[in-house]
Scaffold this active site. Structure first.
Site, PDB file in Angstrom:
ATOM      1  N   ASN A   9       0.802   2.178  13.285  1.00 26.89           N
ATOM      2  CA  ASN A   9       1.966   1.358  12.521  1.00 26.89           C
ATOM      3  C   ASN A   9       2.670   2.236  12.228  1.00 26.89           C
ATOM      4  OD1 ASN A   9       4.421  -0.010  12.453  1.00 26.89           O
ATOM      5  ND2 ASN A   9       2.935  -2.168  12.064  1.00 26.89           N
ATOM      6  N   TRP A  10       3.918   3.019  12.181  1.00 23.10           N
ATOM      7  CA  TRP A  10       4.815   3.206  10.904  1.00 23.10           C
ATOM      8  C   TRP A  10       5.995   3.217  10.380  1.00 23.10           C
ATOM      9  CZ3 TRP A  10       5.710   8.978  12.461  1.00 23.10           C
ATOM     10  CH2 TRP A  10       4.756  10.398  12.069  1.00 23.10           C
ATOM     11  N   LYS A  11       5.815   1.196  11.324  1.00 21.21           N
ATOM     12  CA  LYS A  11       6.959   0.227  10.060  1.00 21.21           C
ATOM     13  C   LYS A  11       8.108   1.125  10.014  1.00 21.21           C
ATOM     14  CE  LYS A  11       3.382  -1.755   8.404  1.00 21.21           C
ATOM     15  NZ  LYS A  11       2.373  -2.602   7.776  1.00 21.21           N
ATOM     16  N   HIS A  93       3.987  -8.523  14.725  1.00 22.80           N
ATOM     17  CA  HIS A  93       3.667  -8.566  13.489  1.00 22.80           C
ATOM     18  C   HIS A  93       3.932  -9.513  12.468  1.00 22.80           C
ATOM     19  CE1 HIS A  93       3.042  -6.188   9.424  1.00 22.80           C
ATOM     20  NE2 HIS A  93       2.371  -5.851  10.206  1.00 22.80           N
ATOM     21  N   GLU A  95       4.920  -9.236   9.206  1.00 21.25           N
ATOM     22  CA  GLU A  95       6.704  -8.883   9.188  1.00 21.25           C
ATOM     23  C   GLU A  95       7.382  -9.049   9.851  1.00 21.25           C
ATOM     24  OE1 GLU A  95       5.795  -4.501   8.716  1.00 21.25           O
ATOM     25  OE2 GLU A  95       3.674  -5.450   7.024  1.00 21.25           O
ATOM     26  N   GLU A 163      -4.331 -10.113  11.893  1.00 15.75           N
ATOM     27  CA  GLU A 163      -3.913  -9.113  10.402  1.00 15.75           C
ATOM     28  C   GLU A 163      -4.049 -10.390   9.688  1.00 15.75           C
ATOM     29  OE1 GLU A 163      -2.059  -4.836  11.562  1.00 15.75           O
ATOM     30  OE2 GLU A 163      -0.991  -6.472  11.576  1.00 15.75           O
ATOM     31  N   GLY A 169      -1.371  -3.707   3.209  1.00 15.32           N
ATOM     32  CA  GLY A 169       0.121  -2.768   2.426  1.00 15.32           C
ATOM     33  C   GLY A 169      -0.833  -2.965   0.498  1.00 15.32           C
ATOM     34  N   SER A 209      -4.965  -2.393   5.736  1.00 14.62           N
ATOM     35  CA  SER A 209      -5.600  -1.489   4.726  1.00 14.62           C
ATOM     36  C   SER A 209      -6.606  -0.438   4.840  1.00 14.62           C
ATOM     37  CB  SER A 209      -6.065  -2.898   3.466  1.00 14.62           C
ATOM     38  OG  SER A 209      -5.162  -2.671   2.704  1.00 14.62           O
ATOM     39  N   GLY A 230      -1.455   1.070   8.930  1.00 11.88           N
ATOM     40  CA  GLY A 230      -0.134   1.220   8.453  1.00 11.88           C
ATOM     41  C   GLY A 230      -0.462   2.153   7.618  1.00 11.88           C
ATOM     42  N   GLY A 231      -0.573   1.708   6.455  1.00 14.95           N
ATOM     43  CA  GLY A 231      -0.407   3.730   5.606  1.00 14.95           C
ATOM     44  C   GLY A 231      -0.892   4.452   5.860  1.00 14.95           C
TER      45      GLY A 231
HETATM   46  P1  13P Z   1      -1.345  -1.153   6.014  1.00 16.03           P
HETATM   47  O1  13P Z   1      -2.372  -0.455   7.071  1.00 16.03           O
HETATM   48  O2  13P Z   1      -1.233  -0.400   5.369  1.00 16.03           O
HETATM   49  O3  13P Z   1      -2.386  -2.043   5.259  1.00 16.03           O
HETATM   50  O4  13P Z   1      -1.071  -2.028   6.950  1.00 16.03           O
HETATM   51  C1  13P Z   1      -1.598  -2.647   8.484  1.00 16.03           C
HETATM   52  C2  13P Z   1      -0.638  -3.262   9.192  1.00 16.03           C
HETATM   53  O5  13P Z   1       0.638  -3.744   8.703  1.00 16.03           O
HETATM   54  C3  13P Z   1      -0.508  -2.562  10.496  1.00 16.03           C
HETATM   55  O6  13P Z   1       0.269  -3.472  10.824  1.00 16.03           O
END
Ligand code: 13P
Length: 249
Positions: A9-11, A93, A95, A163, A169, A209, A230-231
């Site tokens: 997920n590149w957000k 999500h 967010e 999640e 993050g 993470s 994510g990251g």
């Molecule tokens: P991180 O892997 O950056 O913690 O993000 C997880 C995430 O929100 C994937 O949707």
């Protein structure tokens, strides 16, 4: 047997300058036994799909509108995502639940639209730190599952991602027992609602993470069928380490 899935997920990250990372990803040759998915921002969806097609890597959206079309400035419909090459869409999500006030009802309506248009919905659930510390985790997850998942769900059109908000993050990861407890609970809820056949066929991802260094142990937990990353999905080298861990899980 459920097919394992590694999803990135590149957000809100990535412009045309990120095409180099896509190029590097396209050089990976993941095992055909597992599924790999990248969800870039909508502006890169079509280009990412083209770049990754030969590697057998799918692309997906990060949100969609519940309606098919109309006066919804800035929104994207499920049909539009499909048209741009998406096979999946991440919905609910944390967010989006936080930044856009998305309720379980809103997420369920979006998931219906996604499924009606042939997309697989990756529905996200997860508790905050306060909720975990108050020992409310399973109540929260249970409510999100019953409110966000539509009745028409199957093992093909639904993936659930656990999640924990406090792990996203932050570099903080729940213990393997904590992950296992939540995933077993989600599996039991799905089996109770949809019956054993469907309930056992839905894939459950862990997100928060995930890195190459912790992926293998997380993939060893029962009812963890992959990860939503994510990251670490932003760099092909890191994402490929996670894919390698999933291949040998
Ligand atoms: P991180 O892997 O950056 O913690 O993000 C997880 C995430 O929100 C994937 O949707």
């Amino acid at each position: 047997m459920r097919r394992k899935l590694a999803a990135g997920n590149w957000k809100m990250n990535g412009t045309g300058a990120a095409l180099g990372e896509l190029q590097a990803l396209s050089q990976l040759h993941p095992s055909p036994r597992i599924d790999i998915l990248l969800c870039p921002p909508a502006t890169l969806l079509h280009r990412a799909g083209q770049a990754l097609e030969s590697a057998g890597i799918s692309v997906g959206g990060q949100d969609c509108h519940a309606q098919a079309s109309g006066a919804h400035t800035g929104d994207i419909s499920a049909e539009m995502l499909k048209d741009a090459g998406a096979e999946y869409v991440i919905l609910g999500h944390s967010e989006r639940r936080q930044d856009h006030g998305e309720s379980d009802d809103a997420v369920r309506a979006k998931a219906r639209a996604a499924m009606d248009n042939g997309l697989t919905a990756i529905i996200c659930v997860g508790e905050s730190l306060e909720q975990r510390e108050a020992a409310n985790t399973l109540d929260i997850i249970g409510g999100q599952l019953s409110g966000s998942i539509p009745d028409q769900s199957t093992g093909e059109n639904l993936v659930v991602a656990y999640e924990p908000i406090w792990a996203i993050g932050t570099g903080k990861v729940p213990t393997l027992d904590q992950i296992g407890d939540v995933h077993d609970f989600i599996r039991a809820r799905l089996e109770r609602r949809f019956g054993e056949g469907v309930g056992r066929s839905v894939r459950l991802l862990y997100g928060g993470s995930v890195k190459p260094s912790n992926a293998a142990e997380i993939f060893g937990v029962s009812n963890v069928d992959g990860a939503l990353v994510g990251g670490a999905s932003l760099k092909a080298a890191d994402f490929s380490g996670i894919i390698t861990a999933l291949e040998s899980a």
